[in-house]
Every structure is written in C-alpha cells, then in structure tokens.
Scaffold this active site. Structure first.
Site, PDB file in Angstrom:
ATOM      1  N   CYS A  38       0.839  -1.205   0.000  1.00 59.32           N
ATOM      2  CA  CYS A  38       0.000   0.000   0.000  1.00 59.32           C
ATOM      3  C   CYS A  38       0.881   1.265   0.000  1.00 59.32           C
ATOM      4  CB  CYS A  38      -0.978  -0.034   1.173  1.00 59.32           C
ATOM      5  SG  CYS A  38      -2.320   1.186   1.036  1.00 59.32           S
TER       6      CYS A  38
ATOM      7  N   HIS B  99      -3.510  -5.318   0.121  1.00 55.54           N
ATOM      8  CA  HIS B  99      -3.028  -5.818   1.420  1.00 55.54           C
ATOM      9  C   HIS B  99      -3.045  -7.349   1.453  1.00 55.54           C
ATOM     10  CE1 HIS B  99      -2.842  -1.993   3.684  1.00 55.54           C
ATOM     11  NE2 HIS B  99      -3.765  -1.608   2.822  1.00 55.54           N
TER      12      HIS B  99
ATOM     13  N   GLU C 260      -1.810  -9.217   3.664  1.00 55.93           N
ATOM     14  CA  GLU C 260      -1.906  -9.698   5.045  1.00 55.93           C
ATOM     15  C   GLU C 260      -3.345  -9.832   5.530  1.00 55.93           C
ATOM     16  OE1 GLU C 260      -1.708  -5.158   5.442  1.00 55.93           O
ATOM     17  OE2 GLU C 260      -1.051  -6.729   4.063  1.00 55.93           O
TER      18      GLU C 260
END
Length: 507
Positions: free
Chosen positions: A79, A165, A167
């Site tokens: 990001c 993202h 994660e």
C-alpha cells in the site's frame, strides 16, 4: 544468528497483522520504526524488509529513504510502502479514484512474488493515492479496474510493491504472496516456532536477574502464569509470587487462582489490598485517570511487597498488544490507546528493574509456550482479563453496587457460554455497567434499574476483534438470567461494534 524479516511501521492499521502473518509462516518478524530501517538493511540476520501501509500520502513524505536506492536485500512495499518505492525511485504517485474493500485484480506477470497466483484474483484495497508511473527498470505486474499499477517489481533489485493488502484474509491468495516473498525471494529457511524460544527466554532471565530475587504478581491468566513459570525455571526459589487482591476480581477468581497455581509456583502470597484500591477509585470517573490511579496503587503495592521479600527485579507478563495499546511498542508510529496498569502506568519512582519475557509475543504464541511448559489448560484458555480488573468494565465511578452488578452479570455470561460449549470459541465475554438506568417492570410494579451491556468478541491476538454472532436463544438465556438474578438490573443490551473502531474493553 536468528533470521528475521523486519516490518517497518509507517503508520498503517495492519502493520502488526503483517508481522503475525509472517510468523505464522514460520519466519520470525519484528516491527520496527522507520528510523531503524537502515539498521535492518545492514543487519545480516534480516532476510528482507517489508514496508507497511500508512494514513499519510507519500507526496508529503520528508524522511530520507535513500536506502531504497541502494537496497542490499529484498524489499516488499505494501500500500503506502508500494507508493513509497515508486516515489523514492523516480516513479510517480497521484491522487485518484479510491478503492476500498474487495476488488478483482488481474495478474499480468507471474514474478517470484506472484508465482502460483490465479490470473484473476480478489484482493483487499484501502487507498486513494495510486502509482501512475513506475520507476525505470520496474514492470507492471498486476492491475485492477481503477488501479493501473496494483503490483510492480524490479526482480534484478529484488524490490516488489503491491497496492493491495496481502496480510488481510479478504485477499484470497495473500498468504501465498507473503509465502513467496519469504521463501522464493528472501530465501528464508523458516521453521520458527514460539515454543522453540523457551530456553532462550530462560537464559535471558537468568543472565539478567543473576543471583538476586525477583517478584511476580500473578493474575491467574495465561500471560502472568507463563512468565512466572519461565522465571521459576530460570531462578528457582529466588522467584517470589504474589496475588494482589484489589477487590476488582471476577467472581470466585481468587480461590480459583490459588487452587490452580500454588503448587506450580511453589506458593503464592496473597496481598489484601481491596480497601486501598477501592478507596483510591472513589469519585474517579475518567477512564484514563482510573487506569492511572490503579497503576500507581499497583506500583506501590508491588514496591512494598518487593521490599518485604528483598526483591530487586519485577517479572511481568506484558505481551505485544499491551505495549502497542500503551504506545510503548518499538515502532514509534504507535499512538497510545489506553494505559495498561503494568505498562504505561508504572511510575518513574518504582525502584524495581522490570523484566518482560513475553513482550515480543502475541497471545496465541504465549498459549503455545504455555502448553509446552505445562500450564493447565483451564488457565491457557481462560479469557484475557485486564489488570485493572472490573474497574474497566464499570463506566464512570466504581461503586460497590455497580461492581456487584458487573461481577454477577459477567459470571452469568461466562457460565452460559461454557454450558453452550462456546467459551473457548470466543476471545472475551463479559458484562459492562455504567450510570445509565432504564425503567422496567419487576414483581408487577415499576422498577428503575441498571442497563447491562453484554460484550462477547472473537479475535486471534486482541489487535483486532469482531463481535460474536451468538445464537439468539443463548442471548435470551443470558438476558433472562441477568435481569432475573440481579435485582438492580432492568435492561440488557448486546454490543455489536468491532475493534476498531471500538476497543474490546469499554474503559
């Protein structure tokens, strides 16, 4: 030399989620501030660098990031980190149409990072700025409808960037992407497990404390119990364990702790401090002031107990989320959310030297260590309980009546969850009471009573949490019991706010 991956905290809400996902894949990770990024780049033990997201715009970035121009090891920007790479290396970042939530992403090139990822996949986006032009030598590896550079790379330099993202679990193949970075790009050997660090933690305590005595205040939770047992392995009878009864414990908790832990820890001394704490809390309604008062009194009791036992060290079960919420994590971007009574609340005059053997671990990792060293399962799976006790579940001033209502209602919530075999499936479950009252009918006559809010959440590490979708029949039983068994209660509500924006505890 222990290998690790450094996660540079640039102010993103998911920074610690990145670190946890890396650890889940068997590689130790450490969250560091931007000021330590150069150190990590030059540290032979650091196998790679991950740059986190941020609430900022790179167009106003003023820090020196020349290390990206001379990167000596693999870098992954996520990001904001992705945009930072483009900005520093000569690309272009501009404000554009925002993307928030699930977005379809098209993979144009299967680099080492994107190996095995489907040509069309779903990713999680949260941004308005975009990379509009990549730096020289970089290729565009993925795009979305609104984002022309959703992923980019320069494989020669081993620098990768993704706008999304990986994660976050909503990114369907995020785990695979992080795994590719760790093992295909960084060539980590893997195999890290929290349980394998027990001997190291024992040695560290032994080296730190030496032949002196240490005090440990146990609460009956998995964190303080695990810290105490590790310390006992290290210094044996030089560990002195106490239980501070501040009058803010759960129903039957004192008896349960003594029964479960006395034999394990070679005896626990109970410090009677109910009147001290409740006296100090009289008239205190502000949440942060309440925590400060409890922290100060807690420190006084600790120092007195330490002086009596001849201790110069204090063993604490502080874990990573405690330090982050108190704004005392290693990453300087962390802001204080709450003062934890044994983290940000300890005063400077405390003479004890603090040892925190679990300070780099998350709750699920502590539980794995606890199971390995023989902590009873009922303690391992006991719900986290804040150090300030029920004081943080009583909104406003802590009065004997509100404390009674909170204690009894919380006991009912836990009891019903256990009967429904759901206790271990949720992170925390308790009742909250404040000053608000509502009209009800009891015994065919009007009654004005407290409003009790039931809070049950699911989580993995306490960093984020969702409200538990309990069966309506269970909520009905909980409500009926609370209003039926606690005379002072007329209404029961259920909290359905996630963390963030809320915290788990109300105070």
């Amino acid at each position: 030399m222990k290998e690790y991956v450094a996660v540079v905290d640039l102010g993103g809400q998911y920074t610690h989620l990145i670190a946890r996902k890396v650890r889940e894949l068997g590689v130790y990770s450490e969250v560091i501030p931007a000021s330590r990024a150069r150190d990590a780049m030059e540290d032979p033990a650091a196998k790679g660098i991950i740059l986190s997201g941020s609430y900022r715009s790179v167009r106003s970035e003023s820090r020196d990031w020349s290390i990206l121009k001379e990167a000596k090891k693999p870098v992954l920007g996520i990001c904001y980190g992705h945009q930072l790479i483009a900005h520093v290396l000569g690309g272009e970042v501009q404000e554009g149409v925002g993307e928030y939530g699930r977005v379809e992403c098209r993979i144009a090139r299967r680099t080492k990072l994107l190996a095995g990822v489907r040509r069309r996949t779903v990713v999680w986006m949260s941004h308005r700025d975009h990379v509009t032009r990549t730096p020289d030598g970089f290729t565009v590896d993925a795009c979305t409808r609104s984002c022309k550079v959703a992923a980019m790379s320069c494989e020669k330099l081993q620098i990768y960037g993704v706008q999304f993202h990986p994660e976050v679990h909503h990114t369907r193949e995020g785990r695979k992407i992080l795994k590719n970075f760790l093992f295909r790009v960084c060539r980590c050997s893997g195999g890290w497990k929290p349980e394998d660090t027990i001997d190291h933690r024992v040695r560290q305590i032994k080296l730190t404390v030496g032949g002196e005595r240490a005090l440990c205040a146990v609460s009956g939770g998995v964190d303080s119990t695990t810290a105490a047992l590790i310390a006992r392995r290290a210094i044996g009878d030089n560990l002195r364990c106490i239980l501070i009864d501040h009058g803010l414990m759960r129903k039957g908790e004192r008896e349960s702790i003594l029964k479960s832990l006395s034999s394990l820890l070679g005896g626990i001394k109970v410090v009677e401090a109910q009147s001290r704490f409740l006296g100090r809390l009289k008239g205190v309604a502000d949440p942060e002031e309440k925590r400060r008062v409890i922290g100060e009194e807690y420190a006084k009791v600790l120092q007195e107990a330490a002086d009596e036992e001849g201790c110069s060290f204090l063993i604490q079960g502080t874990i990573y989320p405690d330090r982050v919420e108190s704004g005392r994590g290693q990453a300087s971007e962390a802001s204080r959310i709450k003062t934890h009574h044994n983290v940000g609340g300890l005063p400077s005059w405390l003479k004890l030297k603090v040892v925190e053997p679990l300070a780099d671990l998350y709750k699920d990792e502590v539980r794995k260590i606890a199971a390995k060293i023989g902590v009873p399962s009922e303690i391992i799976w006991r719900h986290p309980f804040p150090g300030p006790g029920l004081a943080v579940r009583v909104i406003g001033e802590v009065t004997p009546e509100k404390l009674h209502v909170c204690r009894e209602a919380s006991h009912i919530v836990e009891e019903e969850l256990k009967k429904a075999k759901l206790y271990r499936k949720v992170w925390q479950a308790f009742a909250v009471v404040g000053d608000d009252k509502a009209t009800g009918v009891k015994g065919d006559k009007r009654a004005l009573g407290y409003i009790v809010t039931v809070r049950v959440v699911t989580s993995v590490d306490g960093m984020t949490a969702d409200w538990a979708k309990l069966p309506h029949s269970l909520l009905d039983r909980i409500s009926s019991r609370i209003t039926g068994e606690i005379q002072q209660v007329t209404w029961v509500t259920y909290a359905i706010t996630t963390k963030p924006p809320a915290t788990i505890e109300p105070v």
